[in-house]
Design a protein around this motif. Sequence first.
Motif, PDB file in Angstrom:
ATOM      1  N   ASP A  47       0.850  -1.185   0.000  1.00 60.32           N
ATOM      2  CA  ASP A  47       0.000   0.000   0.000  1.00 60.32           C
ATOM      3  C   ASP A  47       0.888   1.238   0.000  1.00 60.32           C
ATOM      4  OD1 ASP A  47      -1.546   2.249   0.914  1.00 60.32           O
ATOM      5  OD2 ASP A  47      -3.092   0.839   1.584  1.00 60.32           O
ATOM      6  N   ILE A  48       0.760   2.084  -1.007  1.00 57.62           N
ATOM      7  CA  ILE A  48       1.643   3.247  -1.143  1.00 57.62           C
ATOM      8  C   ILE A  48       1.502   4.220   0.026  1.00 57.62           C
ATOM      9  CG2 ILE A  48       0.011   4.623  -2.515  1.00 57.62           C
ATOM     10  CD1 ILE A  48       2.476   5.560  -4.156  1.00 57.62           C
ATOM     11  N   ASN A  49       0.302   4.320   0.566  1.00 61.04           N
ATOM     12  CA  ASN A  49       0.094   5.239   1.691  1.00 61.04           C
ATOM     13  C   ASN A  49       0.795   4.752   2.959  1.00 61.04           C
ATOM     14  OD1 ASN A  49      -1.523   7.175   0.327  1.00 61.04           O
ATOM     15  ND2 ASN A  49      -3.287   5.800   0.465  1.00 61.04           N
ATOM     16  N   ILE A  50       0.771   3.442   3.177  1.00 57.85           N
ATOM     17  CA  ILE A  50       1.467   2.883   4.337  1.00 57.85           C
ATOM     18  C   ILE A  50       2.976   3.006   4.146  1.00 57.85           C
ATOM     19  CG2 ILE A  50       1.861   0.808   5.719  1.00 57.85           C
ATOM     20  CD1 ILE A  50      -0.966  -0.080   5.025  1.00 57.85           C
ATOM     21  N   ALA A  51       3.422   2.788   2.908  1.00 59.44           N
ATOM     22  CA  ALA A  51       4.846   2.951   2.604  1.00 59.44           C
ATOM     23  C   ALA A  51       5.282   4.387   2.884  1.00 59.44           C
ATOM     24  CB  ALA A  51       5.113   2.581   1.145  1.00 59.44           C
ATOM     25  N   ARG A  52       4.457   5.345   2.496  1.00 59.63           N
ATOM     26  CA  ARG A  52       4.767   6.752   2.758  1.00 59.63           C
ATOM     27  C   ARG A  52       4.813   7.043   4.256  1.00 59.63           C
ATOM     28  NH1 ARG A  52       0.604   9.363  -1.659  1.00 59.63           N
ATOM     29  NH2 ARG A  52       1.942   9.161  -3.514  1.00 59.63           N
ATOM     30  N   TYR A  53       3.927   6.407   4.998  1.00 57.81           N
ATOM     31  CA  TYR A  53       3.885   6.611   6.450  1.00 57.81           C
ATOM     32  C   TYR A  53       5.229   6.241   7.083  1.00 57.81           C
ATOM     33  CZ  TYR A  53       2.933   5.417  11.327  1.00 57.81           C
ATOM     34  OH  TYR A  53       2.996   5.318  12.701  1.00 57.81           O
ATOM     35  N   HIS A  54       5.763   5.089   6.699  1.00 57.08           N
ATOM     36  CA  HIS A  54       7.057   4.661   7.250  1.00 57.08           C
ATOM     37  C   HIS A  54       8.196   5.535   6.725  1.00 57.08           C
ATOM     38  CE1 HIS A  54       5.676   1.166   9.451  1.00 57.08           C
ATOM     39  NE2 HIS A  54       4.943   0.810   8.417  1.00 57.08           N
ATOM     40  N   ALA A  55       8.074   5.992   5.491  1.00 59.35           N
ATOM     41  CA  ALA A  55       9.089   6.891   4.936  1.00 59.35           C
ATOM     42  C   ALA A  55       9.116   8.207   5.706  1.00 59.35           C
ATOM     43  CB  ALA A  55       8.813   7.144   3.459  1.00 59.35           C
ATOM     44  N   TYR A  56       7.943   8.711   6.072  1.00 54.50           N
ATOM     45  CA  TYR A  56       7.870   9.951   6.847  1.00 54.50           C
ATOM     46  C   TYR A  56       8.508   9.773   8.229  1.00 54.50           C
ATOM     47  CZ  TYR A  56       4.842  12.535   3.604  1.00 54.50           C
ATOM     48  OH  TYR A  56       4.356  13.219   2.521  1.00 54.50           O
ATOM     49  N   LYS A  57       8.312   8.606   8.828  1.00 53.50           N
ATOM     50  CA  LYS A  57       8.938   8.340  10.124  1.00 53.50           C
ATOM     51  C   LYS A  57      10.466   8.350   9.996  1.00 53.50           C
ATOM     52  CE  LYS A  57       7.207   5.397  13.053  1.00 53.50           C
ATOM     53  NZ  LYS A  57       6.700   4.173  13.687  1.00 53.50           N
ATOM     54  N   ALA A  58      10.955   7.792   8.908  1.00 56.52           N
ATOM     55  CA  ALA A  58      12.404   7.792   8.662  1.00 56.52           C
ATOM     56  C   ALA A  58      12.910   9.219   8.446  1.00 56.52           C
ATOM     57  CB  ALA A  58      12.718   6.917   7.455  1.00 56.52           C
ATOM     58  N   ILE A  59      12.148  10.014   7.711  1.00 54.96           N
ATOM     59  CA  ILE A  59      12.527  11.409   7.456  1.00 54.96           C
ATOM     60  C   ILE A  59      12.634  12.190   8.766  1.00 54.96           C
ATOM     61  CG2 ILE A  59      11.652  13.598   6.526  1.00 54.96           C
ATOM     62  CD1 ILE A  59      10.565  11.946   4.133  1.00 54.96           C
ATOM     63  N   LYS A  60      11.653  12.036   9.626  1.00 49.38           N
ATOM     64  CA  LYS A  60      11.668  12.750  10.907  1.00 49.38           C
ATOM     65  C   LYS A  60      12.858  12.325  11.761  1.00 49.38           C
ATOM     66  CE  LYS A  60       6.686  13.593  11.164  1.00 49.38           C
ATOM     67  NZ  LYS A  60       5.425  13.305  11.907  1.00 49.38           N
ATOM     68  N   ALA A  61      13.190  11.040  11.695  1.00 56.27           N
ATOM     69  CA  ALA A  61      14.331  10.542  12.471  1.00 56.27           C
ATOM     70  C   ALA A  61      15.629  11.163  11.972  1.00 56.27           C
ATOM     71  CB  ALA A  61      14.395   9.018  12.390  1.00 56.27           C
ATOM     72  N   ILE A  62      15.759  11.302  10.666  1.00 59.04           N
ATOM     73  CA  ILE A  62      16.973  11.927  10.114  1.00 59.04           C
ATOM     74  C   ILE A  62      17.067  13.380  10.557  1.00 59.04           C
ATOM     75  CG2 ILE A  62      18.109  12.694   7.986  1.00 59.04           C
ATOM     76  CD1 ILE A  62      17.053  10.173   6.628  1.00 59.04           C
ATOM     77  N   GLU A  63      15.949  14.083  10.538  1.00 58.10           N
ATOM     78  CA  GLU A  63      15.941  15.484  10.957  1.00 58.10           C
ATOM     79  C   GLU A  63      16.414  15.632  12.399  1.00 58.10           C
ATOM     80  OE1 GLU A  63      11.896  16.475  10.134  1.00 58.10           O
ATOM     81  OE2 GLU A  63      12.338  17.238   8.113  1.00 58.10           O
ATOM     82  N   LYS A  64      16.062  14.659  13.239  1.00 56.31           N
ATOM     83  CA  LYS A  64      16.442  14.702  14.648  1.00 56.31           C
ATOM     84  C   LYS A  64      17.893  14.268  14.867  1.00 56.31           C
ATOM     85  CE  LYS A  64      11.745  13.795  16.297  1.00 56.31           C
ATOM     86  NZ  LYS A  64      10.860  12.836  17.010  1.00 56.31           N
ATOM     87  N   THR A  65      18.508  13.711  13.837  1.00 56.88           N
ATOM     88  CA  THR A  65      19.849  13.157  13.969  1.00 56.88           C
ATOM     89  C   THR A  65      20.939  14.114  13.473  1.00 56.88           C
ATOM     90  OG1 THR A  65      18.887  10.951  13.626  1.00 56.88           O
ATOM     91  CG2 THR A  65      21.262  11.110  13.415  1.00 56.88           C
ATOM     92  N   LYS A  66      20.567  15.133  12.720  1.00 63.40           N
ATOM     93  CA  LYS A  66      21.556  16.004  12.081  1.00 63.40           C
ATOM     94  C   LYS A  66      22.491  16.671  13.084  1.00 63.40           C
ATOM     95  CE  LYS A  66      18.897  16.884   7.884  1.00 63.40           C
ATOM     96  NZ  LYS A  66      18.200  17.898   7.038  1.00 63.40           N
ATOM     97  N   LYS A  67      21.950  17.149  14.190  1.00 64.67           N
ATOM     98  CA  LYS A  67      22.784  17.816  15.186  1.00 64.67           C
ATOM     99  C   LYS A  67      23.797  16.843  15.787  1.00 64.67           C
ATOM    100  CE  LYS A  67      22.623  20.504  19.455  1.00 64.67           C
ATOM    101  NZ  LYS A  67      21.747  21.105  20.503  1.00 64.67           N
ATOM    102  N   GLN A  68      23.347  15.614  16.058  1.00 64.09           N
ATOM    103  CA  GLN A  68      24.251  14.607  16.622  1.00 64.09           C
ATOM    104  C   GLN A  68      25.356  14.258  15.643  1.00 64.09           C
ATOM    105  OE1 GLN A  68      21.251  11.695  17.417  1.00 64.09           O
ATOM    106  NE2 GLN A  68      20.991  12.322  19.540  1.00 64.09           N
ATOM    107  N   LEU A  69      25.035  14.198  14.357  1.00 63.64           N
ATOM    108  CA  LEU A  69      26.054  13.909  13.358  1.00 63.64           C
ATOM    109  C   LEU A  69      27.069  15.049  13.260  1.00 63.64           C
ATOM    110  CD1 LEU A  69      24.083  12.217  10.439  1.00 63.64           C
ATOM    111  CD2 LEU A  69      25.957  11.224  11.763  1.00 63.64           C
TER     112      LEU A  69
END
Length: 228
Positions: A47-69
């Motif tokens: 399901d493309i919508n469910i796939a997008r949901y998990h992709a958005y979770k990954a995107i948010k995690a990356i945003e929260k990781t930039k400072k640590q990197l």
Amino acid sequence: MKYSYFILLTITLCLFSSFKLSKPCEYAGSNIGFVKTETQKAINKNDINIARYHAYKAIKAIEKTKKQLNNCGCDYAATSIEDSFKDLVLATRATTIRSTRILLNRSLEKTIGSLEALEKHELHNSDYASDVLEVNTLDVSKKNKSLAAPKGILLEKKIDSTLFAYENSLQKIIETVDCKKALSYATHIFEHCEQQLLKPNLSEGKKYYNLRTKEITANAIEQLNNCN
């Protein structure tokens, strides 16, 4: 038996109030591991919508990781995860599940590359190893406030000692409990630690504690992965 699981889980997740320990590369690695997991989940969805949901979770995690990197100083890992971020954004805008998966797979490759870069990064054992540990306890009585908090290697030993007890208890569950139930229990703890490590305002000590708990639990999950 379920009650004993609950007690162990409660003890595991509630120990320690707040410490300060600089391990930005390790914390970034944990968060990028979460990005990898969510991207893999997205790839496996029809399901493309469910796939997008998990992709958005990954995107948010990356945003929260930039400072640590940035604090970690691993430029290759930062560049790779930034490229992964761009592919994830494109994946959320794709109109077919096929094109979404192509972009997600590209993103996954770059995420794995970022993790590999962190594993080889030499800063893990450089300046960060000499940082002083500090502790801020909650609800401490006036009598105990006068006592000096453990620092440096003493605090590390205290944390290691507590986690050693957790590791032994988890091993007993692996050896005595139905495999699928034990796997479910360990997975719950692992995912809880991942979620905790994504919190932007989490104290450095809680990050360290959850990171170490996650590592111990990951070893347990590896033992249980052959459940039938």
